[in-house]
Design an enzyme around this catalytic site. Sequence first.
Site, PDB file in Angstrom:
ATOM      1  N   LYS A   1       0.759  -1.232   0.118  1.00 24.64           N
ATOM      2  CA  LYS A   1       0.009   0.067  -0.074  1.00 24.64           C
ATOM      3  C   LYS A   1       0.922   1.326  -0.038  1.00 24.64           C
ATOM      4  O   LYS A   1       0.639   2.253  -0.784  1.00 24.64           O
ATOM      5  CB  LYS A   1      -0.888   0.065   1.254  1.00 24.64           C
ATOM      6  CG  LYS A   1      -1.892  -1.206   1.141  1.00 24.64           C
ATOM      7  CD  LYS A   1      -2.919  -1.012   2.498  1.00 24.64           C
ATOM      8  CE  LYS A   1      -2.473  -1.067   3.757  1.00 24.64           C
ATOM      9  NZ  LYS A   1      -1.501  -2.150   4.420  1.00 24.64           N
TER      10      LYS A   1
ATOM     11  N   ARG B   1      -9.623   0.398   8.761  1.00 24.99           N
ATOM     12  CA  ARG B   1      -9.313  -0.875   9.094  1.00 24.99           C
ATOM     13  C   ARG B   1     -10.273  -1.857   9.865  1.00 24.99           C
ATOM     14  O   ARG B   1     -10.023  -2.855  10.221  1.00 24.99           O
ATOM     15  CB  ARG B   1      -7.828  -0.832  10.029  1.00 24.99           C
ATOM     16  CG  ARG B   1      -6.682  -0.962   9.217  1.00 24.99           C
ATOM     17  CD  ARG B   1      -5.453  -0.866  10.198  1.00 24.99           C
ATOM     18  NE  ARG B   1      -4.193  -1.523  10.020  1.00 24.99           N
ATOM     19  CZ  ARG B   1      -3.176  -1.025   9.498  1.00 24.99           C
ATOM     20  NH1 ARG B   1      -3.194   0.260   9.281  1.00 24.99           N
ATOM     21  NH2 ARG B   1      -2.092  -1.686   9.144  1.00 24.99           N
TER      22      ARG B   1
ATOM     23  N   ARG C   1      11.478  -6.803   5.020  1.00 25.67           N
ATOM     24  CA  ARG C   1      11.379  -5.055   5.407  1.00 25.67           C
ATOM     25  C   ARG C   1      11.926  -4.980   6.938  1.00 25.67           C
ATOM     26  O   ARG C   1      12.376  -4.029   7.073  1.00 25.67           O
ATOM     27  CB  ARG C   1      10.104  -4.755   5.199  1.00 25.67           C
ATOM     28  CG  ARG C   1       9.731  -3.381   5.245  1.00 25.67           C
ATOM     29  CD  ARG C   1       8.306  -2.856   5.287  1.00 25.67           C
ATOM     30  NE  ARG C   1       7.667  -2.948   6.380  1.00 25.67           N
ATOM     31  CZ  ARG C   1       6.003  -2.701   6.519  1.00 25.67           C
ATOM     32  NH1 ARG C   1       5.680  -2.249   5.231  1.00 25.67           N
ATOM     33  NH2 ARG C   1       5.393  -2.938   7.554  1.00 25.67           N
TER      34      ARG C   1
ATOM     35  N   ARG D   1      11.126  -1.074  12.266  1.00 22.60           N
ATOM     36  CA  ARG D   1       9.947  -0.976  13.002  1.00 22.60           C
ATOM     37  C   ARG D   1      10.085  -2.273  14.065  1.00 22.60           C
ATOM     38  O   ARG D   1      10.126  -3.433  13.370  1.00 22.60           O
ATOM     39  CB  ARG D   1       8.929  -1.386  12.085  1.00 22.60           C
ATOM     40  CG  ARG D   1       8.542   0.056  11.241  1.00 22.60           C
ATOM     41  CD  ARG D   1       7.530  -0.152  10.014  1.00 22.60           C
ATOM     42  NE  ARG D   1       6.351  -0.431  10.646  1.00 22.60           N
ATOM     43  CZ  ARG D   1       5.184  -0.564   9.699  1.00 22.60           C
ATOM     44  NH1 ARG D   1       5.023  -0.015   8.761  1.00 22.60           N
ATOM     45  NH2 ARG D   1       4.093  -1.228  10.448  1.00 22.60           N
TER      46      ARG D   1
ATOM     47  N   ARG E   1      -0.338  -9.439  13.273  1.00 18.03           N
ATOM     48  CA  ARG E   1      -1.110  -8.411  12.580  1.00 18.03           C
ATOM     49  C   ARG E   1      -1.819  -9.031  11.238  1.00 18.03           C
ATOM     50  O   ARG E   1      -2.742  -8.463  10.939  1.00 18.03           O
ATOM     51  CB  ARG E   1       0.208  -7.486  11.849  1.00 18.03           C
ATOM     52  CG  ARG E   1       0.792  -6.564  12.890  1.00 18.03           C
ATOM     53  CD  ARG E   1       2.194  -6.084  12.576  1.00 18.03           C
ATOM     54  NE  ARG E   1       1.806  -5.120  11.317  1.00 18.03           N
ATOM     55  CZ  ARG E   1       3.211  -5.022  10.773  1.00 18.03           C
ATOM     56  NH1 ARG E   1       4.234  -5.585  10.972  1.00 18.03           N
ATOM     57  NH2 ARG E   1       3.038  -4.262   9.498  1.00 18.03           N
TER      58      ARG E   1
HETATM   59  P1  AMP Z   1       0.806   0.361   9.092  1.00 17.86           P
HETATM   60  O1  AMP Z   1       1.927   1.290   8.936  1.00 17.86           O
HETATM   61  O2  AMP Z   1      -0.369   0.844   8.468  1.00 17.86           O
HETATM   62  O3  AMP Z   1       1.085  -1.018   8.742  1.00 17.86           O
HETATM   63  O4  AMP Z   1       0.093   0.365  10.609  1.00 17.86           O
HETATM   64  C1  AMP Z   1       1.154   0.061  11.781  1.00 17.86           C
HETATM   65  C2  AMP Z   1       0.193   0.000  13.165  1.00 17.86           C
HETATM   66  O5  AMP Z   1      -0.464   1.047  13.464  1.00 17.86           O
HETATM   67  C3  AMP Z   1      -1.008  -1.141  12.853  1.00 17.86           C
HETATM   68  O6  AMP Z   1      -0.307  -2.450  13.185  1.00 17.86           O
HETATM   69  C4  AMP Z   1      -1.668  -0.733  13.965  1.00 17.86           C
HETATM   70  O7  AMP Z   1      -1.425  -1.022  15.321  1.00 17.86           O
HETATM   71  C5  AMP Z   1      -1.666   1.040  13.834  1.00 17.86           C
HETATM   72  N1  AMP Z   1      -2.549   1.362  12.834  1.00 17.86           N
HETATM   73  C6  AMP Z   1      -2.450   2.180  11.744  1.00 17.86           C
HETATM   74  N2  AMP Z   1      -3.541   2.385  11.099  1.00 17.86           N
HETATM   75  C7  AMP Z   1      -4.467   1.996  12.082  1.00 17.86           C
HETATM   76  C8  AMP Z   1      -5.986   2.332  11.832  1.00 17.86           C
HETATM   77  N3  AMP Z   1      -6.517   2.699  10.913  1.00 17.86           N
HETATM   78  N4  AMP Z   1      -6.664   1.752  12.984  1.00 17.86           N
HETATM   79  C9  AMP Z   1      -5.929   1.292  13.997  1.00 17.86           C
HETATM   80  N5  AMP Z   1      -4.895   0.963  14.105  1.00 17.86           N
HETATM   81  C10 AMP Z   1      -3.977   1.351  13.087  1.00 17.86           C
END
Ligand code: AMP
Length: 189
Positions: free
Chosen positions: A14, A89, A128, A134, A145
């Site tokens: 994404k 999400r 990654r 991270r 996740r």
């Molecule tokens: P990402 O960078 O999109 O993979 O997000 C990393 C982490 O941030 C996720 O595993 C969640 O813990 C949190 N997170 C990001 N976006 C959301 C969302 N829309 N709702 C809830 N948690 C989020």
Amino acid sequence: MKNIVIFGAPGSGKGTQSDLLVEKYGFKHISTGDVLRAEIKNETELGKTAKQFIDNGQLVPDSLIIDILAATYDALGQCEGVIFDGFPRTIPQAEALKAMLAERGTAVSAMLELQVPTEMLVERLVNRGKTSGRADDNEETIRKRLDVYESQTSPLISWYETEGLRNAVKGYGTLQEINDALCAIIDKL
Ligand code: AMP
């Protein structure tokens, strides 16, 4: 103005594809993961709360993320379009996004779903993790996740299908092939 939701499991590409779309169309990009990581870095109260969920592979509660999303969106100002990456999400988040955009006289134009087999996602995320720094890119948290994605996020596929907004794309192959498939959909909007 276009509002595009880029959708898929963690590791589906994404963020990478959002960057390419920003470059091509001049869209702005909202990644809720990036927003939360910035809050953690700045050691804000929100960041401290979010960190406990993120490091554990869980979603941050809807109420927290929905408020930040609206504030982030309003701060963008006028633009050609916005790409929502990592949001929504959950179904309540999708409903909140719909309501927030309706209040502003606009709506989601399309949901673009990147489809990638699970084992490929794990491999990409483990790789990654070697360079991303991270805390959540380790195999145990990655699997958590992906479970969270299956249980809480994947129901959005049929939610957006019902809204008539879902467009599925093969999320593997070359970056260019994936990007071409996304652009073909956007060009028709
Ligand atoms: P990402 O960078 O999109 O993979 O997000 C990393 C982490 O941030 C996720 O595993 C969640 O813990 C949190 N997170 C990001 N976006 C959301 C969302 N829309 N709702 C809830 N948690 C989020």
